[in-house]
Design an enzyme around this catalytic site. Structure first.
Site, PDB file in Angstrom:
ATOM      1  N   THR A  95     -42.263 -70.770  95.631  1.00  0.00           N
ATOM      2  CA  THR A  95     -41.163 -70.291  94.786  1.00  0.00           C
ATOM      3  C   THR A  95     -41.756 -69.780  93.473  1.00  0.00           C
ATOM      4  O   THR A  95     -42.258 -70.567  92.663  1.00  0.00           O
ATOM      5  CB  THR A  95     -40.159 -71.423  94.491  1.00  0.00           C
ATOM      6  OG1 THR A  95     -39.697 -71.972  95.724  1.00  0.00           O
ATOM      7  CG2 THR A  95     -38.981 -70.874  93.687  1.00  0.00           C
ATOM      8  N   LYS A 170     -34.100 -66.849  95.991  1.00  0.00           N
ATOM      9  CA  LYS A 170     -34.495 -68.270  95.953  1.00  0.00           C
ATOM     10  C   LYS A 170     -34.180 -68.882  94.581  1.00  0.00           C
ATOM     11  O   LYS A 170     -33.691 -70.017  94.476  1.00  0.00           O
ATOM     12  CB  LYS A 170     -35.990 -68.374  96.269  1.00  0.00           C
ATOM     13  CG  LYS A 170     -36.591 -69.743  96.076  1.00  0.00           C
ATOM     14  CD  LYS A 170     -36.002 -70.782  97.001  1.00  0.00           C
ATOM     15  CE  LYS A 170     -36.553 -72.167  96.691  1.00  0.00           C
ATOM     16  NZ  LYS A 170     -35.755 -73.223  97.316  1.00  0.00           N
ATOM     17  N   LYS A 238     -39.207 -75.797  86.822  1.00  0.00           N
ATOM     18  CA  LYS A 238     -39.856 -74.474  86.885  1.00  0.00           C
ATOM     19  C   LYS A 238     -38.870 -73.432  87.436  1.00  0.00           C
ATOM     20  O   LYS A 238     -38.744 -72.321  86.898  1.00  0.00           O
ATOM     21  CB  LYS A 238     -41.104 -74.597  87.776  1.00  0.00           C
ATOM     22  CG  LYS A 238     -41.824 -73.320  88.137  1.00  0.00           C
ATOM     23  CD  LYS A 238     -41.607 -72.876  89.594  1.00  0.00           C
ATOM     24  CE  LYS A 238     -41.935 -73.867  90.649  1.00  0.00           C
ATOM     25  NZ  LYS A 238     -41.677 -73.429  92.027  1.00  0.00           N
TER      26      LYS A 238
HETATM   27  N1  LIG Z   1     -40.636 -79.802  97.857  1.00  0.00           N
HETATM   28  C1  LIG Z   1     -39.558 -79.081  98.152  1.00  0.00           C
HETATM   29  O1  LIG Z   1     -38.492 -79.608  98.506  1.00  0.00           O
HETATM   30  C2  LIG Z   1     -39.587 -77.599  98.074  1.00  0.00           C
HETATM   31  C3  LIG Z   1     -40.547 -76.910  97.356  1.00  0.00           C
HETATM   32  N2  LIG Z   1     -40.496 -75.540  97.333  1.00  0.00           N
HETATM   33  C4  LIG Z   1     -41.514 -74.785  96.600  1.00  0.00           C
HETATM   34  O2  LIG Z   1     -42.676 -74.796  97.416  1.00  0.00           O
HETATM   35  C5  LIG Z   1     -43.844 -74.831  96.612  1.00  0.00           C
HETATM   36  C6  LIG Z   1     -44.668 -76.065  96.970  1.00  0.00           C
HETATM   37  O3  LIG Z   1     -43.858 -77.201  96.749  1.00  0.00           O
HETATM   38  P1  LIG Z   1     -44.353 -78.682  97.114  1.00  0.00           P
HETATM   39  O4  LIG Z   1     -45.106 -78.668  98.385  1.00  0.00           O
HETATM   40  O5  LIG Z   1     -43.178 -79.554  96.979  1.00  0.00           O
HETATM   41  O6  LIG Z   1     -45.350 -78.948  95.903  1.00  0.00           O
HETATM   42  P2  LIG Z   1     -46.528 -79.989  95.736  1.00  0.00           P
HETATM   43  O7  LIG Z   1     -46.589 -80.257  94.284  1.00  0.00           O
HETATM   44  O8  LIG Z   1     -46.374 -81.124  96.673  1.00  0.00           O
HETATM   45  O9  LIG Z   1     -47.815 -79.151  96.193  1.00  0.00           O
HETATM   46  C7  LIG Z   1     -48.307 -78.104  95.404  1.00  0.00           C
HETATM   47  C8  LIG Z   1     -49.479 -77.435  96.084  1.00  0.00           C
HETATM   48  O10 LIG Z   1     -49.994 -76.416  95.210  1.00  0.00           O
HETATM   49  C9  LIG Z   1     -51.384 -76.657  94.992  1.00  0.00           C
HETATM   50  N3  LIG Z   1     -51.772 -76.186  93.669  1.00  0.00           N
HETATM   51  C10 LIG Z   1     -51.224 -76.500  92.476  1.00  0.00           C
HETATM   52  N4  LIG Z   1     -51.839 -75.853  91.468  1.00  0.00           N
HETATM   53  C11 LIG Z   1     -52.821 -75.115  92.052  1.00  0.00           C
HETATM   54  C12 LIG Z   1     -53.795 -74.211  91.552  1.00  0.00           C
HETATM   55  N5  LIG Z   1     -53.880 -73.928  90.238  1.00  0.00           N
HETATM   56  N6  LIG Z   1     -54.613 -73.621  92.416  1.00  0.00           N
HETATM   57  C13 LIG Z   1     -54.529 -73.886  93.733  1.00  0.00           C
HETATM   58  N7  LIG Z   1     -53.635 -74.718  94.288  1.00  0.00           N
HETATM   59  C14 LIG Z   1     -52.779 -75.329  93.446  1.00  0.00           C
HETATM   60  C15 LIG Z   1     -51.560 -78.151  95.169  1.00  0.00           C
HETATM   61  O11 LIG Z   1     -52.910 -78.457  95.392  1.00  0.00           O
HETATM   62  P3  LIG Z   1     -53.498 -79.947  95.097  1.00  0.00           P
HETATM   63  O12 LIG Z   1     -53.173 -80.762  96.296  1.00  0.00           O
HETATM   64  O13 LIG Z   1     -54.952 -79.733  94.895  1.00  0.00           O
HETATM   65  O14 LIG Z   1     -52.820 -80.434  93.846  1.00  0.00           O
HETATM   66  C16 LIG Z   1     -50.661 -78.381  96.378  1.00  0.00           C
HETATM   67  O15 LIG Z   1     -51.292 -77.973  97.558  1.00  0.00           O
HETATM   68  C17 LIG Z   1     -43.348 -74.804  95.156  1.00  0.00           C
HETATM   69  O16 LIG Z   1     -43.326 -73.476  94.725  1.00  0.00           O
HETATM   70  C18 LIG Z   1     -41.936 -75.356  95.268  1.00  0.00           C
HETATM   71  O17 LIG Z   1     -41.110 -74.915  94.209  1.00  0.00           O
HETATM   72  C19 LIG Z   1     -39.571 -74.814  98.020  1.00  0.00           C
HETATM   73  C20 LIG Z   1     -38.614 -75.450  98.764  1.00  0.00           C
HETATM   74  C21 LIG Z   1     -38.512 -76.888  98.807  1.00  0.00           C
HETATM   75  O1  LIG Z   2     -36.889 -75.518  96.325  1.00  0.00           O
HETATM   76  C1  LIG Z   2     -36.472 -76.572  96.802  1.00  0.00           C
HETATM   77  C2  LIG Z   2     -35.234 -76.608  97.525  1.00  0.00           C
HETATM   78  C3  LIG Z   2     -34.866 -77.950  98.026  1.00  0.00           C
HETATM   79  C4  LIG Z   2     -33.698 -77.839  98.975  1.00  0.00           C
HETATM   80  O2  LIG Z   2     -33.269 -76.727  99.310  1.00  0.00           O
HETATM   81  O3  LIG Z   2     -33.224 -78.912  99.387  1.00  0.00           O
END
Ligand SMILES: NC(=O)C1=CN([C@@H]2O[C@H](COP(=O)(O)OP(=O)(O)OC[C@H]3O[C@@H](n4cnc5c(N)ncnc54)[C@H](OP(=O)(O)O)[C@@H]3O)[C@@H](O)[C@H]2O)C=CC1
Ligand SMILES: O=CCCC(=O)O
Length: 293
Positions: A95, A170, A238
């Site tokens: 996102t 989104k 964010k």
């Molecule tokens: N969780 C949710 O319910 C949802 C999340 N999203 C979106 O999906 C994306 C991921 O979310 P989520 O999995 O929850 O997040 P997490 O915080 O669990 O994971 C983040 C990921 O990004 C990596 N990362 C962070 N900073 C850097 C960097 N500078 N360089 C390289 N890799 C980096 C982390 O690596 P490392 O392990 O090394 O820290 C990790 O793999 C976000 O944009 C979020 O807004 C969308 C829908 C639902």
């Molecule tokens: O970006 C996160 C969305 C979480 C959700 O749709 O439940």
């Protein structure tokens, strides 16, 4: 089909595992490389860098925390740009805002590659169950190539046209979701502080016109003060910030979202950023009197 997968956080791990379960060959990379091992146990191979993954795979998916991460993985040393080119597709499902997505799209296209943004609606459980909603935009031919993977990851995918449309859709969705979470938190706090049972409020809400899966799922755990992260609060903040910026760009007044953003910021400042976004309740109930959660 062979795909690369960059970013094994809450979402990326579940999505990559899902692809493996459905017979895809998956090469994974994560900034903290040790996190790849869980996926290796499920049959994945590891690429040492984003560039190594792109070199190996025709299609590479990314699921990263925010615009800084999304840009870093593409533009930094050993990044995606070093190996992207003709016949290769890059699909960013993180996102981010439309400007970030456009910057990546332009750079990938300049190298001869194809780019698709494809953020998702749905959280950890839908990611595990292949029930996400995919909001894609950009290269239509790449979208068509990705349909077999999207069919595994999601229950529905939309192709929304030009780059930026998926990112914006989104952000609008998450702006609404974050505001609803604030409204629920205030309602629970008001019920509690005015002598009503918050649990009864949840029961009443669930039978009426504002019943929704989010209140049903999050409400009971909020009352227990349990915020195991499915969607980390720092990411919701964010998304609020990026949605408000989209509002600025389009001169759209969003007082409800702005107030909600303040509550998420406050929660972050109290160290709640890594908890589930429903932990914003801790801020809003703190603003009232006693709590009987
Ligand atoms: N969780 C949710 O319910 C949802 C999340 N999203 C979106 O999906 C994306 C991921 O979310 P989520 O999995 O929850 O997040 P997490 O915080 O669990 O994971 C983040 C990921 O990004 C990596 N990362 C962070 N900073 C850097 C960097 N500078 N360089 C390289 N890799 C980096 C982390 O690596 P490392 O392990 O090394 O820290 C990790 O793999 C976000 O944009 C979020 O807004 C969308 C829908 C639902
Ligand atoms: O970006 C996160 C969305 C979480 C959700 O749709 O439940």
């Amino acid at each position: 089909m062979e795909v690369g997968f960059l970013g094994l956080g809450i979402m990326g791990k579940a999505m990559a595992a899902n692809l493996l379960r459905h017979g895809f060959r998956v090469t994974v990379w994560n900034r903290t490389l040790s996190k790849c091992q869980e996926l290796v146990a499920l049959g994945a191979t590891v690429g040492e860098t984003p560039a190594a993954v792109v070199a190996k795979c025709s299609y590479t998916i990314a699921m990263l925390s925010d615009p800084i991460a999304a840009l870093s993985v593409v533009f930094d040393k050993n990044g995606v740009l070093e190996q992207i080119g003709n016949g290769k597709g890059y699909v960013d499902m993180s996102t981010v805002d439309a400007a970030t997505s456009s910057k990546i799209s332009e750079a990938v296209k300049q190298k001869g590659g194809a780019f698709l943004e494809a953020p998702v609606s749905g959280s950890k459980k839908p990611a595990e169950d292949g029930q996400l909603v995919i909001l894609a935009a950009g290269d239509k031919a790449l979208y068509d190539d990705m349909v077999p993977a999207f069919d595994v990851l999601g229950k529905k995918s939309f192709f929304l046209g030009e780059i930026g449309s998926g990112a914006k859709m989104k952000l609008v969705v998450n702006m609404i979701m974050g505001s609803m979470m604030n409204a629920l938190s205030e309602g629970l706090s008001l019920a509690d502080n005015s002598g009503l049972s918050p649990q009864t409020l949840l029961d009443v809400l669930d039978l009426g016109a504002v019943a929704n899966p989010m209140f049903k799922l999050k409400g009971p755990s909020m009352l227990k003060g349990s915020y195991n992260p499915a969607f980390p609060l720092k990411h919701q903040q964010k998304d609020m910030r990026l949605a408000l910026s989209l509002g600025d760009e389009n001169a759209v007044s969003m007082p409800v979202a702005a107030a909600s953003n303040e509550a998420f910021k406050k929660a972050k400042s109290l160290g709640l950023g890594d908890l589930d976004f429903s932990a914003v309740y801790e801020v809003l109930k703190g603003a009232g009197g006693s709590s009987q959660a």
